[in-house]
Design an enzyme around this catalytic site. Structure first.
Site, mmCIF file in Angstrom:
data_model
loop_
_atom_site.group_PDB
_atom_site.id
_atom_site.type_symbol
_atom_site.label_atom_id
_atom_site.label_comp_id
_atom_site.label_asym_id
_atom_site.label_seq_id
_atom_site.Cartn_x
_atom_site.Cartn_y
_atom_site.Cartn_z
ATOM 1 N N LYS A 168 0.809 -1.213 0.000
ATOM 2 C CA LYS A 168 0.000 0.000 0.000
ATOM 3 C C LYS A 168 0.849 1.274 0.000
ATOM 4 C CE LYS A 168 -4.008 2.130 2.104
ATOM 5 N NZ LYS A 168 -5.097 2.014 3.082
ATOM 6 N N MET A 484 -20.772 -36.342 -12.850
ATOM 7 C CA MET A 484 -19.558 -37.092 -13.173
ATOM 8 C C MET A 484 -19.081 -37.898 -11.970
ATOM 9 S SD MET A 484 -17.739 -37.906 -15.706
ATOM 10 C CE MET A 484 -17.609 -36.741 -17.054
#
Lengths: 574, 163
Positions: A168, A484
């Site tokens: 920052k 699946m």
């Protein structure tokens, strides 16, 4: 773009200026403490548009879909700590499929790094194994050059995601800004041209081939080589198969196309792979879902030519005879030149016999299913989707049975139309990816083929779709199972459906409506086509089609895990 | 098969962990790893001793080359090369053992670099087998502490790895 040099800018201004320099249209992201300065700068300009997602995973998948469908670099912006960790699934997805992407992540201020600060995590460490490269920028003087490098690395060689972690305080510090025009890195010089001697050897093998096969993967799409591949395959008259990642690399409706190969590939594609005498692999990597057991694959002798930009993909799972490292369009151009100059000596009779053999395999009609079913068959829905969209839609998918049916039954004639998570197999990919696709192609038809389990993994993005008016058509093949998983449990775990059933599913119609979209329930085969037609006619609305499909349907053919590619289970054998 | 791989890598934070990460992520074995800057401070030279079949070694070198910070990779064991490793070993050396221990160090061309009432610290350089042999030659009970650097390698004659 006006290039202002020698101006003093703070880190946040530099980030945004760099994105503008790179021509970035959209940044997909989510704000937070560490990126507030950057968001402030985004607010002050209107060249780079920000798309606010509802979860960082969605941001990365959206940038991914944007890139896959447009060949541009996808860009994301996330905050430190949980912002990044939420993004990791998306980054790993892009990495496995070699998608060019730049992720800018906020970091706690440099003086706080290592102090277990609020929303701190070791971003560079966490993402290291799932990015092409990453950087932590500790000095604002390095910021512009690092972002330039990130874009260069993401797009060149074998593409991939590159992350730039920006503390920052660096976004607040001021320095003289200058965007570098070029990048040069002594440690990174990807090749483009293939080795001339190897290309000659390849041409010789191609001419001698009696049972040739072209096996083309995602590299063809990524390098924009589809037109050249098509020219090449047609010139030679060879059969061609595509991997899941390569669909659209060769026209899906062409007579020379044998369909997708692999675990759920067609009978003819897998048989032709196994029985070919000269195999030309282009931008594909012989992975486990494609050739199954490498020892079984090696039982049939054949000469393999392998073209790939990444040397480490060559001879990784399968030994090859003629490796060619290079950019696919360049290599195919060189090969085409050689073959055109001298194409007279090929064995036309052998090729004819080979096509006859392939015709007998095709006659097995391996993708057949019960068309008279009173319950909606998922394959039928995809066939109708193909008809209704004229084969021209961008189709994204999630992961599972619906993904395989979409790959098998939607015939992609163009590259970059089939958008799915092939390598990592990320459930939750489909909807956010479709957002990126729709933003990259504002007027295009975009369908998201999904299942009731996958869609719930990034469902929150329905809200983003509303905010940006993305008229995606969601085709939810709802079989009330993780299909699946259930299929594997049926075949290999004695029908014990452990935790693959979803009780208490939401009412998807009401859910879609809750987000401000249109929802439609379809439970009769006769309603499928009209409902699709009506949905796709609504050009400015997202429509969620909840299609109740056969719970017991399986994906065929299927090569069980670890078996050889010709050891297929076919529907007729059950 | 044992292999000695030499790597020139950008001297940047994270380069080492990128390389060691790649080995662990792909299940390759590291027997030893040494790294330090070269005469050019922007470059580090690394020697990795590993083992594996031809195919595995080929993949290791390819995967190393793929890392963005790696400048050059060479498999030293493909041709004539020299390896050296440094060992510091602290051994029991009371009045009774002193003579013998000193003699043993001399035989292996080691040097005693620190002495206390009942210990010697011996510095020994050589290839890994020589260091192993020294340890073998000692009574296991005599060894108090062992520190080894891992092998550093260089090609013989005109064989050179540099930018």
């Amino acid at each position: 773009m006006d290039r202002i040099k020698g101006v003093e800018l703070n880190g946040a201004e530099i980030v945004v200026r760099c994105l503008q320099e790179e021509g970035v249209e959209y940044v997909f992201g989510y704000p937070g403490g560490a990126v507030l300065y950057i968001y402030d700068e985004l607010f002050k300009q209107d060249k780079v548009r920000h798309v606010l997602v509802r979860h960082e995973q969605g941001a990365v998948h959206a940038a991914d879909g944007y890139s896959r469908s447009s060949h541009k670099v996808g860009v994301c912006l996330v905050t430190s700590g949980p912002g990044v960790t939420n993004a990791v699934t998306g980054i790993a997805t892009a990495y496995m499929d070699s998608i060019p992407m730049v992720i800018i992540s906020g970091q706690v201020p440099t003086h706080a790094i290592g102090q277990d600060a609020f929303q701190e995590c070791d971003t560079v460490g966490i993402t290291r194994p799932c990015v092409k490269h990453n950087f932590l920028v500790k000095d604002v003087k390095d910021l512009a050059a690092t972002i330039k490098k990130a874009f260069y690395l993401a797009q060149s060689g074998r593409p991939g995601p590159v992350l730039v972690d920006v503390p920052k305080d660096v976004t607040a510090m001021v320095t003289e800004y200058q965007y570098p025009e070029t990048v040069s890195m002594r440690s990174y010089n990807p090749v483009r041209k293939g080795h001339a001697g190897q290309i000659k050897k390849a041409a010789r093998l191609i001419k001698q081939a009696k049972r040739p096969m072209v096996y083309a993967g995602g590299g063809v799409i990524l390098s924009n080589a589809a037109p050249r591949l098509t020219e090449f395959v047609r010139l030679l008259g060879f059969p061609c198969t595509n991997t899941l990642m390569g669909l659209g690399g060769y026209p899906g409706t062409d007579r020379q196309f044998l369909g997708m190969l692999g675990m759920h590939g067609t009978y003819e594609a897998n048989m032709a792979m196994q029985h070919s005498d000269v195999l030309l692999a282009i931008g594909a990597r012989f992975d486990d879902r494609v050739i199954g057991d490498p020892a079984h694959f090696a039982q049939n002798p054949r000469k393999i030519i392998h073209v790939d930009i990444d040397p480490s993909s060559i001879s990784k799972r399968v030994r090859v005879d003629v490796p060619i490292v290079g950019n696919i369009p360049d290599v195919l151009d060189d090969l085409l030149t050689l073959l055109r100059a001298d194409a007279g000596e090929r064995d036309a009779a052998a090729l004819e016999a080979w096509w006859q053999q392939i015709a007998t395999w095709r006659a097995r009609n391996c993708l057949k299913y019960d068309r008279a079913s009173k319950i909606i068959k998922p394959q039928f829905v995809i066939e109708k989707l193909y008809e209704v969209t004229g084969g021209n839609a961008f189709v994204t998918s999630d992961v599972g049975q619906h993904q395989m049916w979409a790959a098998q039954f939607y015939k992609f004639d163009q590259p970059r139309r089939w958008i799915n998570s092939g390598g990592l197999g990320t459930m939750g990919f489909g909807l956010p990816a479709a957002m990126g696709v729709q933003l990259a192609n504002r007027d295009a038809t975009v369908a998201c083929v999904t299942g009731e389990s996958s869609i719930q993994m990034c469902l929150q993005e329905l809200s983003t779709c509303k905010q940006y008016r993305l008229p995606i058509k969601i085709v939810n093949l709802n079989n009330r199972y993780m299909g699946m998983v259930r299929q594997w449990q049926q075949f290999f775990h004695g029908n014990r459906y452990s935790e693959s059933y979803m009780d208490a599913l939401p009412d998807f119609v009401k859910l879609a409506e809750g987000y401000g979209h249109r929802g439609v329930l379809i439970d009769q085969p006769a309603d499928v086509e009209p409902a699709l037609r009506e949905a796709f006619a609504r050009k400015d609305e997202l429509v969620f089609l909840d299609v109740i499909t056969d719970q017991a349907e399986n994906v065929y053919p299927m090569v069980p895990g670890g078996k050889g590619i010709t050891e297929m289970i076919l529907s007729e054998e059950l | 098969m044992r292999r000695v791989i030499s790597i020139l890598v950008e001297n940047e934070a994270g380069a080492l962990s990128r390389i060691s990460n790649m080995f662990s992520a792909r299940g390759y074995n590291i027997e030893s790893l040494t790294v330090a800057p070269t005469e050019d401070a922007s470059l580090s030279r690394m020697t990795i001793v590993t083992s594996g079949s031809e195919d595995v070694i080929e993949q290791i070198t390819k995967q190393l080359n793929k890392l963005v910070e790696v400048v050059k990779v060479v498999d030293l064991s493909e041709a004539e090369h020299i390896e050296r490793e440094l060992m510091l070993i602290k051994v029991r050396a009371g009045i009774k053992e002193r003579e013998d221990m000193k003699r043993m160090a001399d035989i292996f061309r080691g040097r005693v670099i620190d002495v206390s009432d009942n210990t010697y610290t011996i510095e020994l350089t050589g290839d890994c087998r020589k260091l192993d042999a020294f340890i073998q030659a000692l009574d296991p009970g005599a060894i108090i502490e062992t520190v080894r650097t891992g092998a550093s390698g260089i090609g013989r004659g005109n064989r050179v790895l540099r930018v």
